[in-house]
Design an enzyme around this catalytic site. Structure first.
Site, PDB file in Angstrom:
ATOM      1  N   LYS A 194      -4.568   9.227 -19.955  1.00  0.00           N
ATOM      2  CA  LYS A 194      -4.753   9.618 -21.261  1.00  0.00           C
ATOM      3  C   LYS A 194      -3.478   9.518 -21.735  1.00  0.00           C
ATOM      4  O   LYS A 194      -3.463   7.998 -21.981  1.00  0.00           O
ATOM      5  CB  LYS A 194      -4.715  10.733 -20.910  1.00  0.00           C
ATOM      6  CG  LYS A 194      -5.722  11.520 -19.353  1.00  0.00           C
ATOM      7  CD  LYS A 194      -7.578  11.097 -19.864  1.00  0.00           C
ATOM      8  CE  LYS A 194      -8.711  11.355 -19.029  1.00  0.00           C
ATOM      9  NZ  LYS A 194      -8.703  12.188 -17.901  1.00  0.00           N
ATOM     10  N   ARG A 199       0.668  -1.364   0.338  1.00  0.00           N
ATOM     11  CA  ARG A 199       0.330  -0.072   0.083  1.00  0.00           C
ATOM     12  C   ARG A 199       0.951   1.389   0.244  1.00  0.00           C
ATOM     13  O   ARG A 199       0.512   2.473  -0.223  1.00  0.00           O
ATOM     14  CB  ARG A 199      -0.654   0.084   1.358  1.00  0.00           C
ATOM     15  CG  ARG A 199      -2.154   0.800   0.852  1.00  0.00           C
ATOM     16  CD  ARG A 199      -3.317   1.791   2.003  1.00  0.00           C
ATOM     17  NE  ARG A 199      -3.152   0.509   3.033  1.00  0.00           N
ATOM     18  CZ  ARG A 199      -2.563   0.835   4.376  1.00  0.00           C
ATOM     19  NH1 ARG A 199      -1.331   1.470   4.792  1.00  0.00           N
ATOM     20  NH2 ARG A 199      -2.558  -0.015   5.472  1.00  0.00           N
ATOM     21  N   TYR A 239     -11.049  20.957 -15.641  1.00  0.00           N
ATOM     22  CA  TYR A 239     -11.288  19.486 -15.844  1.00  0.00           C
ATOM     23  C   TYR A 239     -12.208  19.630 -15.006  1.00  0.00           C
ATOM     24  O   TYR A 239     -12.311  19.723 -13.727  1.00  0.00           O
ATOM     25  CB  TYR A 239     -10.204  18.611 -14.847  1.00  0.00           C
ATOM     26  CG  TYR A 239     -10.879  17.277 -15.459  1.00  0.00           C
ATOM     27  CD1 TYR A 239     -10.913  16.524 -16.681  1.00  0.00           C
ATOM     28  CD2 TYR A 239     -11.018  16.588 -14.322  1.00  0.00           C
ATOM     29  CE1 TYR A 239     -11.486  15.144 -16.454  1.00  0.00           C
ATOM     30  CE2 TYR A 239     -11.494  15.019 -14.418  1.00  0.00           C
ATOM     31  CZ  TYR A 239     -11.955  14.572 -15.221  1.00  0.00           C
ATOM     32  OH  TYR A 239     -11.517  13.347 -15.307  1.00  0.00           O
ATOM     33  N   ASP A 286      -2.059  21.107 -13.554  1.00  0.00           N
ATOM     34  CA  ASP A 286      -2.113  19.680 -14.249  1.00  0.00           C
ATOM     35  C   ASP A 286      -2.351  19.500 -15.828  1.00  0.00           C
ATOM     36  O   ASP A 286      -2.249  20.497 -16.243  1.00  0.00           O
ATOM     37  CB  ASP A 286      -3.844  19.858 -14.149  1.00  0.00           C
ATOM     38  CG  ASP A 286      -4.930  18.511 -14.989  1.00  0.00           C
ATOM     39  OD1 ASP A 286      -3.775  17.768 -16.040  1.00  0.00           O
ATOM     40  OD2 ASP A 286      -5.404  18.487 -14.678  1.00  0.00           O
TER      41      ASP A 286
HETATM   42  C1  LIG Z   1      -8.646  12.931 -16.606  1.00  0.00           C
HETATM   43  C2  LIG Z   1      -8.413  13.935 -16.358  1.00  0.00           C
HETATM   44  C3  LIG Z   1      -7.587  14.190 -15.290  1.00  0.00           C
HETATM   45  C4  LIG Z   1      -8.514  13.234 -14.133  1.00  0.00           C
HETATM   46  O1  LIG Z   1      -7.730  11.814 -14.196  1.00  0.00           O
HETATM   47  P1  LIG Z   1      -8.396  10.080 -13.600  1.00  0.00           P
HETATM   48  O2  LIG Z   1      -6.830   9.572 -14.449  1.00  0.00           O
HETATM   49  O3  LIG Z   1      -9.365  10.115 -14.660  1.00  0.00           O
HETATM   50  O4  LIG Z   1      -8.895   9.608 -12.749  1.00  0.00           O
HETATM   51  C5  LIG Z   1      -7.891  15.386 -14.159  1.00  0.00           C
HETATM   52  N1  LIG Z   1      -7.390  16.603 -15.691  1.00  0.00           N
HETATM   53  C6  LIG Z   1      -7.626  16.557 -16.822  1.00  0.00           C
HETATM   54  C7  LIG Z   1      -6.840  17.273 -17.870  1.00  0.00           C
HETATM   55  C8  LIG Z   1      -7.792  15.561 -17.198  1.00  0.00           C
HETATM   56  O5  LIG Z   1      -7.967  15.456 -18.105  1.00  0.00           O
END
Ligand SMILES: *Cc1c(COP(=O)(O)O)cnc(C)c1O
Length: 384
Positions: free
Chosen positions: A207, A57, A109, A182
């Site tokens: 992604k 973990r 997001y 992000d």
């Molecule tokens: C998809 C996404 C997230 C969240 O990620 P997950 O893997 O779906 O939890 C956060 N920020 C952006 C810009 C995203 O495209």
């Protein structure tokens, strides 16, 4: 011992690892690092844990190759992978203290914005949403009222607003705020937030990093391995928001072609943006690589080697035409998410629902690696 050369990102990615350290945990000399499914680790006979590993973990050796690859790409002091992008992002917010102030973009997001407005606020965070892409907006907001953390998403979903990381990092330094970015859409190849002065960078590894729409995962990397970072590391172990070892291994496999996928997506997205801009059914194309786009000049400075694989289009025929178009595409698949090898189309206002700042005539396009001319033809027939 041979000297370690400073290899280019594409070399590191293709090899799946920047590290000689791999051999510490791979005594069989396997080319591909092994997957450690073990949940627990043996104690030494004298009751020590010299391996540094106790329980999965907290950590698993399978994580280290993707983490070191992200560190090398982001020029980071350290990195950790998480069970999802949301788990990675919220680890930063939960490492703050109740009462701390946060500045975040008005358009970002959607799921993370929702989390900040519900669980984040319940936890005690004071969240202000501002247009971080407007020149001087963050400086002004911090001057009015200090904040512990500024959160950026650039290019930001789904209008692709570009926030100036370097300028905002200077404001954050002046006002004693941390800066987290992000960078999911920019990927570690096009923008390096830590080099531009950010403290933390976050990726939804679901992604582009994995790129094949078959792993949910997230990542964080830091400029300094400081007390706040150690708090995040401890939080991952204690909250248990770790990926499964098989997902971590699959993520590493996906990352090995990141540079090829991103290059192709960027090239096709720019071409599609230019073509669609001239189409009579298209009211507006939102893409950082178009000179007509508000964020173009910052994007030219901040994004190297491409403007990303994400764009949005607004249609002359409004919401009705947008929904009808998404219904008629064949090559573009109707699904949420982005950054995979297959192109996706989505009517964002429908999925975000009431309160969404996204115009209802907008379709979000995630450009994959199919033939760009096929992608254009498919859209054109779908416009009707
Ligand atoms: C998809 C996404 C997230 C969240 O990620 P997950 O893997 O779906 O939890 C956060 N920020 C952006 C810009 C995203 O495209």
């Amino acid at each position: 011992m041979t000297q370690k050369l400073p290899f280019a990102p594409q070399s590191l990615l293709a090899q799946g690892s920047p590290c000689q350290q791999q051999h510490d945990i791979n005594d069989k000399q396997a080319l591909i690092p092994p997957v450690y499914n073990s949940t627990t680790y043996l104690r030494d006979e004298d009751n020590q844990y010299r391996s540094g590993r106790v329980y999965s973990r907290a950590d698993n050796p399978t994580y280290r190759a993707p983490e070191e690859l992200i560190m090398a790409l982001e020029n980071a002091a350290d990195a950790r992978i998480f069970s999802s992008g949301m788990a990675a992002a919220t680890a930063i917010f939960l490492a703050l203290k109740p009462g701390d102030a946060v500045i975040a973009p008005t358009v970002m997001y959607w799921a993370l914005r929702n989390w900040l407005r519900t669980f984040g606020q319940d936890f005690g965070l004071k969240v202000r949403f501002i247009d971080t892409h407007i020149d001087g907006a963050v400086e002004q907001a911090l001057a009015q009222q200090p904040a512990q953390l500024v959160w950026l998403e650039t290019p930001g979903n789904p209008l692709w607003n570009v926030s100036d990381i370097q300028a905002i990092a200077e404001s954050c330094r002046r006002h004693g705020a941390m800066l987290a970015v992000d960078s999911t859409v920019a990927t570690p190849l096009l923008t390096k937030p830590l080099e531009l002065g950010a403290d933390l960078v976050m990726h939804s590894a679901t992604k582009y990093l994995n790129g094949h729409s078959d792993v949910i995962s997230g990542a964080l990397a830091c400029r300094d391995n400081n007390a706040f970072w150690q708090r995040i590391v401890a939080l991952r172990a204690q909250n248990g928001c770790v990926p499964g070892p098989n997902d971590a291994a699959q993520l590493l496999r996906g990352m090995r072609t990141l540079h090829l996928r991103v290059r192709e997506s960027c090239e096709s997205a720019l071409w599609l943006a230019e073509q669609l801009q001239q189409h009579p059914q298209v009211k507006e194309v939102l893409y950082p690589g178009l000179p007509s786009f508000a964020g173009y000049h910052v994007a030219c400075r901040q994004m190297q080697g491409g403007f990303g694989g994400m764009l949005s289009i607004r249609l002359q025929g409004g919401a009705e035409q947008a929904i009808a178009t998404a219904a008629k595409t064949q090559l573009w698949k109707r699904a949420t998410s982005l950054g995979g090898v297959e192109s996706l189309i989505e009517h964002r206002a429908s999925i975000e629902g009431a309160g969404s700042p996204v115009p209802d005539d907008l379709l979000r396009l995630s450009v994959g690696i199919e033939c760009k001319k096929d992608l254009l033809r498919d859209l054109e027939q779908a416009f009707g």
